[in-house]
Design a protein around this motif. Structure first.
Motif, short mmCIF file in Angstrom:
data_model
loop_
_atom_site.label_atom_id
_atom_site.label_comp_id
_atom_site.label_asym_id
_atom_site.label_seq_id
_atom_site.Cartn_x
_atom_site.Cartn_y
_atom_site.Cartn_z
N THR A 95 7.28 2.74 -14.75
CA THR A 95 6.87 1.52 -13.94
C THR A 95 8.64 1.40 -13.42
OG1 THR A 95 7.53 0.87 -16.00
CG2 THR A 95 5.46 0.46 -16.27
N GLN A 96 9.25 1.90 -14.03
CA GLN A 96 11.01 1.94 -13.56
C GLN A 96 11.25 2.75 -11.86
OE1 GLN A 96 13.25 0.73 -15.28
NE2 GLN A 96 14.85 0.63 -13.25
N VAL A 97 9.89 4.06 -11.71
CA VAL A 97 10.03 4.22 -10.67
C VAL A 97 10.14 3.87 -9.70
CG1 VAL A 97 11.63 6.34 -11.76
CG2 VAL A 97 8.85 6.19 -11.44
N GLY A 98 8.47 3.47 -10.18
CA GLY A 98 7.90 2.83 -8.86
C GLY A 98 8.25 1.30 -8.42
N ALA A 103 -2.16 3.40 -5.60
CA ALA A 103 -1.62 4.21 -6.29
C ALA A 103 -2.75 5.12 -6.88
CB ALA A 103 -1.01 3.23 -7.48
N SER A 104 -3.40 4.33 -7.42
CA SER A 104 -5.05 5.02 -8.52
C SER A 104 -5.17 6.39 -7.36
CB SER A 104 -5.92 4.05 -9.08
OG SER A 104 -6.59 4.51 -10.14
N LEU A 105 -5.53 5.68 -6.00
CA LEU A 105 -6.73 7.06 -5.62
C LEU A 105 -5.49 8.16 -5.58
CD1 LEU A 105 -8.16 4.32 -2.95
CD2 LEU A 105 -9.09 6.03 -4.60
N THR A 106 -4.52 7.73 -5.02
CA THR A 106 -3.12 8.54 -4.61
C THR A 106 -3.62 9.59 -5.71
OG1 THR A 106 -1.73 7.28 -3.50
CG2 THR A 106 -0.62 8.93 -4.43
N ALA A 107 -3.05 8.50 -7.32
CA ALA A 107 -3.39 10.02 -8.71
C ALA A 107 -4.20 10.53 -8.38
CB ALA A 107 -2.88 9.16 -9.58
N GLY A 131 1.46 0.02 -9.26
CA GLY A 131 0.83 0.63 -9.35
C GLY A 131 1.33 2.14 -9.62
N ALA A 132 2.35 1.80 -11.13
CA ALA A 132 2.71 3.19 -11.12
C ALA A 132 1.55 3.40 -12.79
CB ALA A 132 4.08 2.66 -12.30
N ILE A 133 1.19 1.87 -13.07
CA ILE A 133 0.81 1.63 -14.02
C ILE A 133 -0.90 2.08 -14.10
CG2 ILE A 133 -0.02 -0.12 -16.18
CD1 ILE A 133 2.53 0.56 -17.12
N ALA A 134 -1.56 1.55 -12.74
CA ALA A 134 -2.34 1.95 -12.19
C ALA A 134 -2.87 3.31 -12.58
CB ALA A 134 -3.17 1.44 -11.05
N ALA A 135 -1.87 3.73 -11.60
CA ALA A 135 -2.41 5.66 -11.75
C ALA A 135 -1.86 5.87 -13.27
CB ALA A 135 -0.96 5.65 -10.82
N ALA A 136 -0.96 5.82 -14.17
CA ALA A 136 -0.87 7.14 -15.47
C ALA A 136 -2.28 6.66 -16.05
CB ALA A 136 0.33 5.57 -15.82
N PHE A 137 -2.66 5.55 -15.58
CA PHE A 137 -4.28 5.24 -16.71
C PHE A 137 -5.26 5.33 -15.93
CE2 PHE A 137 -0.69 2.69 -19.08
CZ PHE A 137 -0.60 3.49 -20.59
N ASP A 138 -5.13 5.34 -14.24
CA ASP A 138 -6.84 5.18 -13.84
C ASP A 138 -7.01 4.13 -13.56
OD1 ASP A 138 -8.46 5.96 -11.61
OD2 ASP A 138 -9.55 7.01 -13.75
N SER A 148 0.83 -1.03 0.30
CA SER A 148 -0.39 0.28 -0.26
C SER A 148 0.74 1.18 0.00
CB SER A 148 -1.22 -0.09 1.32
OG SER A 148 -1.87 0.70 1.13
N ALA A 149 1.82 0.85 0.61
CA ALA A 149 3.11 2.24 0.96
C ALA A 149 3.85 2.56 -0.02
CB ALA A 149 3.61 1.98 2.15
N VAL A 150 4.32 1.75 -1.20
CA VAL A 150 4.59 1.06 -2.38
C VAL A 150 3.91 2.54 -3.08
CG1 VAL A 150 5.13 0.31 -4.65
CG2 VAL A 150 6.21 -0.77 -2.11
N GLY A 151 2.90 1.63 -3.67
CA GLY A 151 1.45 1.97 -4.46
C GLY A 151 0.96 3.77 -4.06
N ALA A 152 0.68 4.04 -3.27
CA ALA A 152 1.22 6.32 -3.06
C ALA A 152 2.62 6.55 -3.61
CB ALA A 152 1.20 5.94 -1.17
N ILE A 153 3.42 5.54 -2.84
CA ILE A 153 5.01 6.72 -3.13
C ILE A 153 5.13 6.26 -4.86
CG2 ILE A 153 7.74 6.16 -4.01
CD1 ILE A 153 7.46 4.85 -1.00
#
Length: 597
Positions: free
Chosen positions: A154-157, A224-228, A185-192, A41-46
């Motif tokens: 994806t690299q940063v996530g 990640a999606s919620l954070t974005a 998390g990175a892909i989820a945030a990028a595309f909601d 969960s923390a990783v997803g938020a980051i």
């Protein structure tokens, strides 16, 4: 449980203090599964925060360099504001080339991406590599190169997830799961799109879907999606309304479109490789290739800005407008050319979103052709665009379920589920059976790696012939006569003996039972009966290479030599022992992946 999970005795002092505090105040962390979910969960938020920041930086560069208005997209513009903006990609290429020179002088190694890290290194990634790739990706896309940001996302996530996992000294499989969670998390945030992100992690970065990894990966994707969304990241949804109902007769044409998309994806991967090799043959220094590529992309942008950057705006524009088939086909060719030139010349990025855009264009062209060839089929152009989008992207990116969920989450239309999934599977089967690689694993293949997925094969490289061979080897000169051999090596004293020449080099394997039963002249030398003279192993061979050597030679036991040059015998290895050790390690890896043990 937590002690084995965190290896407390080996942790740094500050990490031990954090662990002690967490275990004291949150007893649930003694359960490994709960700990991994909270950590994910923390990783997803980051990941969501970093993706939002990277997107904002690139949008800022587009506004600065191309006068893109707030809320607008570079590739969605109808034309450049001023012709001089066509030089911006070349300037970006020049700056990127300068980073190449700096990295070369600092002797940085080739960066490791999440798939390679999980396949070969147990999820270990360098944070320095991560920052370098993220910076180069933003520079490339920000200055208009026809590449996507998803590789940087994806690299940063994954990179920050790997860093956290290594700080806590998690076990190998937990590191791999957390790296997959970061990518998800990175892909989820990028595309909601949480489901898209989760299955990206399952299919492409972890390499398997199991009970042990579903909870942390899904949690990271949702987080990640919620954070974005909280930071106001612009979602990706395609507004499609009034889609007609699909009829059973339309499935066959859409399955054909899936095959067309798969074939196109293979052609695109070959094209990028051809362009890259062309730059090599032109003998242009690697630091100058992005400048040359940027000049070419800039010229193409004078025709249409849809070739620039990843293509988010262009994709929405194609769905909103009703262009003729000739216009759509020309945009397809221009975008494909720009992407191939950008990647082939060395711009940092990927084909993730470009493949979606190209696939949508291909689908619309297919619908236009079908309307001419078979009007009675009644294929809707927008539905064909969605099917083409996923089919081509499956071939390039890999992961049929990932792309199917992306189509469904972006269109918000579940009626497309069956046809999209069917076409994606057809594309995936075609690519796997005829080509065998996605774009990422194809790049590994060109570098000499044998990675075809993110399945953990790093243990195979550490399981070498040198670790498994017997060193008590009985040697005998190759000039020894049969009679002398029978006196020195009685029947039953050994099964195999290795013959060596006058310089002590390997000459072949002698089967003791065969030599004792041979009826030829007793003064003949044992060399005449030696087997496997040209088949040897070396200590550095991994288990896979050794197994292939046994198979080619048709041998049950082979000699191990120091190296292929001097052929000094250092041991023996039997095929039965090799396969037993391989089976043991494979079973262990599978148990780890499934969460058992």
């Amino acid at each position: 449980m937590t002690r084995s999970l965190l290896s407390a005795d080996q942790l740094p002092v500050h990490a031990r203090r954090v662990r002690a505090m967490l275990v004291r105040w949150i007893p649930l962390l003694e359960a490994r599964g709960v700990f991994m979910v909270l950590l994910a969960s923390a990783v997803g938020a980051i990941a969501g925060t970093l993706v939002t920041a990277m997107s904002a930086i690139v949008q800022g560069l587009h506004a600065l360099m191309f006068d893109v208005q707030p809320g607008g997209r570079l590739s969605g513009m109808f034309s450049l504001q001023h012709p001089r903006q066509a030089v911006v990609p070349a300037i970006g290429g020049l700056l990127l080339g300068m980073t190449f020179l700096w990295l070369k002088r600092r002797k940085f190694r080739t960066p490791i991406d999440p798939i390679e890290a999980n396949a070969l290194y147990g999820g270990r990634m360098s944070l320095t590599d991560t920052l370098i790739i993220a910076g180069q990706t933003m520079l490339s896309s920000g200055f208009g190169a026809s590449v996507g940001l998803e590789a940087g996302y994806t690299q940063v996530g994954s990179g920050f997830a790997s860093r956290i996992a290594r700080l806590l000294r998690l076990r190998r499989n937990d590191v791999r799961i957390l790296v997959g969670s970061g990518a998800a998390g990175a892909i989820a945030a990028a595309f909601d799109a949480p489901l898209t992100g989760a299955f990206y992690g399952f299919e492409l970065v972890i390499g398997i879907y199991s009970i042990g990894n579903v909870a942390p990966v899904m949690t990271a994707a949702v987080s990640a999606s919620l954070t974005a969304e909280m930071f106001g990241n612009v979602p990706f949804p395609l507004e499609l309304s009034g889609l007609p109902d699909l009829t059973p007769s339309q499935y066959l044409p859409f399955l054909l479109l899936g095959l067309v998309g798969g074939g196109a994806s293979i052609a695109i991967m070959y094209l990028v490789t051809m362009v890259e090799r062309l730059f090599v043959r032109m003998r242009i220094d690697s630091s100058l290739r992005p400048f040359v590529g940027g000049c070419a992309v800039g010229l193409l942008s004078l025709i249409t800005p849809q070739v620039l950057s990843s293509g988010h705006g262009a994709l929405h524009r194609e769905f909103a407008m009703n262009y003729g088939i000739a216009v759509i086909a020309s945009v397809f060719v221009l975008k494909l050319t720009a992407s191939a030139i950008s990647l082939g010349s060395g711009f940092r990025g990927g084909l993730f979103f470009a493949s979606l855009f190209l696939g949508a264009l291909l689908g619309k062209v297919f619908a236009g052709v079908m309307a001419f060839v078979s009007p009675a089929t009644g294929i809707d152009a927008d539905v064909a665009a969605v099917v083409g989008m996923t089919s081509l992207a499956v071939g390039v990116v890999g992961g049929p379920l990932t792309m199917t969920f992306l189509a469904l989450e972006s269109t918000r239309d579940l009626t497309l589920t069956g046809v999209v999934l069917a076409a994606s599977i057809m594309s995936a089967i075609l690519v796997r059976e005829t080509f065998g690689y996605s774009f990422s694993t194809w790049r590994f293949h060109l570098r000499g790696e044998t990675i075809r997925s993110a399945h953990d094969v790093g243990w195979m490289r550490s399981l070498t012939v040198g670790m498994m061979m017997r060193k008590d080897v009985k040697l005998i000169p190759a000039t020894t006569t049969l009679a002398e051999f029978r006196r020195q090596v009685p029947l039953g004293s050994a099964q195999r003996v290795v013959a060596v020449d006058g310089d002590g080099r390997y000459a072949g394997v002698l089967i003791v039972a065969e030599i004792h039963s041979e009826q030829t002249h007793p003064d003949s030398t044992v060399l005449t009966l030696a087997k496997f003279k040209d088949s040897v192993l070396v200590p550095t061979m991994n288990v896979q290479s050794a197994a292939e050597t046994f198979q080619r030679a048709g041998a049950e036991e082979l000699a191990v030599v120091k190296d292929f040059t001097d052929r000094e015998v250092v041991g023996l290895l039997t095929e039965s022992y090799l396969m037993r050790r391989y089976a043991e390690e494979l079973d262990k890896a599978r148990r780890d992946l499934s969460g058992e043990g």
